[in-house]
Design a protein around this motif. Structure first.
Motif, PDB file in Angstrom:
ATOM      1  N   GLY A 201     -76.826  73.276 -28.804  1.00  0.00           N
ATOM      2  CA  GLY A 201     -76.582  74.528 -29.498  1.00  0.00           C
ATOM      3  C   GLY A 201     -75.204  74.612 -30.096  1.00  0.00           C
ATOM      4  N   ASP A 202     -74.419  73.520 -29.989  1.00  0.00           N
ATOM      5  CA  ASP A 202     -73.061  73.537 -30.525  1.00  0.00           C
ATOM      6  C   ASP A 202     -73.095  73.401 -32.042  1.00  0.00           C
ATOM      7  N   GLU A 203     -71.958  73.678 -32.658  1.00  0.00           N
ATOM      8  CA  GLU A 203     -71.843  73.454 -34.086  1.00  0.00           C
ATOM      9  C   GLU A 203     -71.928  71.950 -34.330  1.00  0.00           C
ATOM     10  N   PRO A 204     -72.904  71.502 -35.136  1.00  0.00           N
ATOM     11  CA  PRO A 204     -73.128  70.050 -35.270  1.00  0.00           C
ATOM     12  C   PRO A 204     -71.909  69.345 -35.846  1.00  0.00           C
ATOM     13  N   THR A 205     -71.596  68.225 -35.241  1.00  0.00           N
ATOM     14  CA  THR A 205     -70.553  67.345 -35.737  1.00  0.00           C
ATOM     15  C   THR A 205     -71.083  65.925 -35.711  1.00  0.00           C
ATOM     16  N   GLY A 295     -74.659  74.223 -45.097  1.00  0.00           N
ATOM     17  CA  GLY A 295     -73.527  73.327 -45.266  1.00  0.00           C
ATOM     18  C   GLY A 295     -73.271  72.400 -44.104  1.00  0.00           C
ATOM     19  N   THR A 296     -74.174  72.362 -43.125  1.00  0.00           N
ATOM     20  CA  THR A 296     -73.979  71.524 -41.942  1.00  0.00           C
ATOM     21  C   THR A 296     -75.131  70.545 -41.815  1.00  0.00           C
ATOM     22  N   ALA A 327     -84.742  72.106 -42.314  1.00  0.00           N
ATOM     23  CA  ALA A 327     -83.415  72.180 -41.708  1.00  0.00           C
ATOM     24  C   ALA A 327     -83.038  73.618 -41.375  1.00  0.00           C
ATOM     25  N   LEU A 328     -83.467  74.573 -42.190  1.00  0.00           N
ATOM     26  CA  LEU A 328     -83.187  75.973 -41.880  1.00  0.00           C
ATOM     27  C   LEU A 328     -83.860  76.379 -40.573  1.00  0.00           C
ATOM     28  N   SER A 329     -85.107  75.931 -40.383  1.00  0.00           N
ATOM     29  CA  SER A 329     -85.800  76.234 -39.125  1.00  0.00           C
ATOM     30  C   SER A 329     -85.112  75.550 -37.950  1.00  0.00           C
ATOM     31  N   LEU A 330     -84.681  74.296 -38.151  1.00  0.00           N
ATOM     32  CA  LEU A 330     -83.978  73.598 -37.075  1.00  0.00           C
ATOM     33  C   LEU A 330     -82.654  74.271 -36.744  1.00  0.00           C
ATOM     34  N   ASP A 331     -81.955  74.745 -37.759  1.00  0.00           N
ATOM     35  CA  ASP A 331     -80.679  75.410 -37.498  1.00  0.00           C
ATOM     36  C   ASP A 331     -80.897  76.746 -36.798  1.00  0.00           C
TER      37      ASP A 331
END
Length: 715
Positions: A201-205, A295-296, A327-331
């Motif tokens: 659940g972290d901001e993807p890096t 943007g991620t 990707a929107l659903s995954l995010d």
């Protein structure tokens, strides 16, 4: 124009238009222009007579369908020339036109000779009639619609993806839906790899090893069971910087890779499974697109084809659009995971992490948060607690705030804090519930808006079970406020629910709570739980309680294992509510660990009390506590004689601590105060507080008890 006689057998003769035009010098006439238009137009045209024989063929038709010269075509049945399935299907359409005299339009797909992929056509069958309306021939025109056909197919797939991908806020399920979406209509193999940070659940890096990107395989699908997938689900792979996944992440856009791509070939040869896929299944064309939202970059979608038609730039655009939507659903699933993890962590932090030390029960607990079907962030208000009390007793509590969400968790925290405060006062169970009832009524009154409008107020409700186990008397005193009764499992394996009068839920007000006392032999189990454990859509509560009693008799080596056994037996389906479970196995104090003396209401009895205590400590080998205990006994017995009422009783208990209790029949509670310099009294309880770890008083049906504890290092 040349017209030739075509013999058809017997005396019958048909005249066939060959399409050759003799043009005289000068301006062409209308017939010349008509023939030129048919030959040079952008569409393919052919004319068949009433017997479906070739009469006239345009050059475009001849080129597209690879027909031989006129001498091998004209006058022959069209299926004699090209017997493929495409012509077989077209025959029914032409015969319907000849019979009805009405035109028809069909869309067909076929593989054009000399090309690898099929193409789409809009085929028009038009009847050719004379002045009387008699049909003599059929004119067939073909207009290529391949681009429009595939555009409709891809738009349909993207539209379908909007309903099939992202049906839940579960990351793995969403990735699986994406892989299933592209097989087999778009690709022959599809894989979805995500960054590890997405699962937390972290901001993807982008997690970089030297020259590589680490991705975890989440989903894969293939239209053939023999195609090797390479990585197992859940496995993390390192993709080198020249591989398509790493390149598309670095560039932030999709890319096509094929045999002429050096990086693709190098990446293929790096892995035996990819080499096998290339050699055995012809995976010579792949599309890799980043799963990017807001943007991620979250991961990569890879699609491969073994079919003759390779991926094109058009396919790349389709894959990028599909990946963007998924990707929107995954995010959203990632953000939900983060929020839910935070909420559950908050709720778990409000519950005891481990049982307190030195209590006279062995405890195992479980808490399972509710996972609703629509995946809302629904943390609940279930809680449990284990609270040490005076006299080696222990309070076992379980409760459930009505509703879900942060508000329910906050209410649960307030109720749990109130229970601990009331337990510290050492009130009996029925009085604890009475005070909790008043608190819930107050919280419900405060839950309205700032204007205090009653119609906007949201009520607060809860249920609670409060039980106190006494290891000396080997009894459990309990009271319930609208909560399911506990299960008592005796040492012989008999499991039953005690006959307990259920009080109203907390927040109703105006109704009393009553307690019951249950004899609990040493080694018995007290099982407290919330209603989520026994709720069922198909069984009533009594039947589920019977199932719970049977589950508690199943063999298990430890209490922790028994918790898992019970949950597995009871939760065969997704629970409809949060589940809190507390199992406590009782330990009793041996009579040799308890010493009791009746003390006369005479100041001279204080010395005798001190002597009895010193002898007892010597017997228990606790001589190091003799000095402090002697002072404590002197102060407590003296206060009881001076300010209390007989009968007076002195009791020592050796458990994890040395407990000293002095009881009398007075209901006057002592108060600690700081004595001034010239005060003659007021220092006794201050001295007791300094010599002990804990001290306090509790009311009893006969009066009150003053107690204190000293650490003795035994249990």
């Amino acid at each position: 124009m040349v017209v030739a006689a075509a013999p058809l057998g017997g005396e019958q003769v048909r005249w066939v238009l060959t399409g050759a035009v003799m043009v005289e010098a000068g301006e062409p006439d209308a017939l010349d222009l008509l023939v030129w238009a048919a030959q040079q137009g952008p569409f393919a045209l052919v004319i068949h007579d009433a017997e479906l024989r070739y009469v006239w063929v345009s050059e475009e038709w001849r080129r597209l369908f690879d027909l031989p010269g006129d001498d091998q075509v004209l006058g022959r049945h069209f299926r004699e020339v090209r017997p493929e399935l495409f012509y077989t299907e077209a025959e029914s359409g032409m015969r319907q036109v000849l019979a009805s005299g009405q035109p028809q339009l069909r869309e067909v797909r076929t593989v054009v000779p000399g090309q690898a992929s099929d193409r789409a056509w809009a085929i028009s069958f038009s009847p050719l009639k004379d002045a009387r309306g008699v049909v003599h021939a059929v004119c067939v025109t073909a207009v290529e619609t391949t681009e429009r056909y595939w555009a409709r197919r891809w738009l349909s797939m993207l539209s379908e993806a909007g309903t099939r991908v992202g049906t839940s806020l579960d990351i793995i399920k969403t990735a699986t839906e994406l892989a299933e979406m592209v097989i087999p209509r778009f690709a022959d193999i599809a894989t979805v790899d995500l960054l590890d940070s997405v699962f937390r659940g972290d901001e993807p890096t982008v997690e970089l090893a030297p020259g590589a990107v680490a991705l975890r395989r989440v989903a894969h699908r293939a239209n053939s069971p023999g195609i090797p997938m390479g990585a197992e689900l859940g496995e993390t792979q390192s993709y080198p910087d020249y591989s398509p996944p790493a390149r598309c992440i670095a560039g932030g856009r999709g890319l096509l890779s094929a045999e002429d791509d050096p990086g693709f070939i190098k990446w293929i040869k790096l892995s035996p499974y990819r080499t096998a896929a290339l050699v055995s299944y012809g995976m010579r064309s792949i599309v890799a697109v980043p799963l990017q939202a807001r943007g991620t970059i979250l991961g990569v979608l890879m699609c491969g084809r073994s079919r003759p038609e390779a991926f094109t730039e058009g396919h790349l655009q389709v894959a990028e659009e599909l990946a963007a939507r998924a990707a929107l659903s995954l995010d959203n699933a990632r953000r939900y995971t983060r929020e839910r993890t935070t909420a559950i962590a908050l709720q778990r932090s409000l519950l005891p992490r481990r049982p307190p030390k030195g209590i006279t029960v062995d405890v195992a607990t479980r808490y399972l948060p509710h996972l609703p079907a629509d995946f809302r962030m629904c943390v609940g208000g279930d809680w449990f607690d284990v609270i040490p009390l005076s006299g080696a007793r222990v309070a076992l509590v379980v409760g459930d705030v009505i509703g879900h969400g942060i508000r329910a968790s906050a209410t649960m925290a307030r109720l749990r804090g109130a229970v601990r405060t009331l337990a510290d006062v050492d009130l009996p169970p029925d009085e604890v519930l009475t005070h909790l009832d008043d608190l819930v009524i107050q919280l419900s009154a405060e839950s309205g808006d700032e204007t205090g409008a009653d119609e906007d107020a949201e009520g607060v409700g809860a249920t609670c079970l409060y039980a106190v186990y006494d290891p000396v008397r080997r009894q459990c005193t309990m009271a319930t406020a609208g909560h399911p009764p506990p299960v008592v499992v005796l040492p012989d394996g008999t499991a039953s629910t005690p006959d307990l009068l259920a009080g109203p839920p907390l927040g109703v007000g105006g109704l009393p709570f009553e307690y019951a006392e249950v004899n609990v032999p040493e080694g018995s189990m007290l099982v407290l739980f919330t209603d989520g454990l026994i709720q069922s859509r198909t069984r009533d509560a009594d039947a589920r309680l019977g199932e719970l009693c049977r589950a508690l008799t199943l063999p298990a080596p430890t209490l922790e294992a028994l918790c898992d056994v019970v949950l597995k037996a009871m939760l065969v389906e997704l629970p409809a509510d949060d589940v809190a479970l507390l199992i406590a196995r009782t330990r009793a104090l041996d009579p040799s660990q308890v010493a009791t003396w009746d003390v006369p209401a005479d100041p001279a009895a204080v010395a005798t009390a001190r002597e009895n205590v010193l002898l007892c400590l010597a017997e228990w080998r606790l001589e190091e506590l003799a000095f402090g205990t002697e002072l404590i006994v002197s102060e407590l017995v003296t206060n009881a004689i001076r300010y209390g009422r007989p009968p007076i009783q002195l009791r020592l208990i050796r458990s994890s601590a040395l407990i000293c209790e002095v009881s009398d029949t007075s209901d006057t509670a002592p108060h600690l105060r700081r004595a001034h310099v010239f005060d003659e009294g007021g220092r006794g309880l201050f001295l007791v507080a300094q010599l002990s770890q804990r001290w306090g008083s509790r009311h009893t049906p006969q009066g009150k008890t003053i107690w204190c504890e000293q650490n003795c290092g035994t249990s």
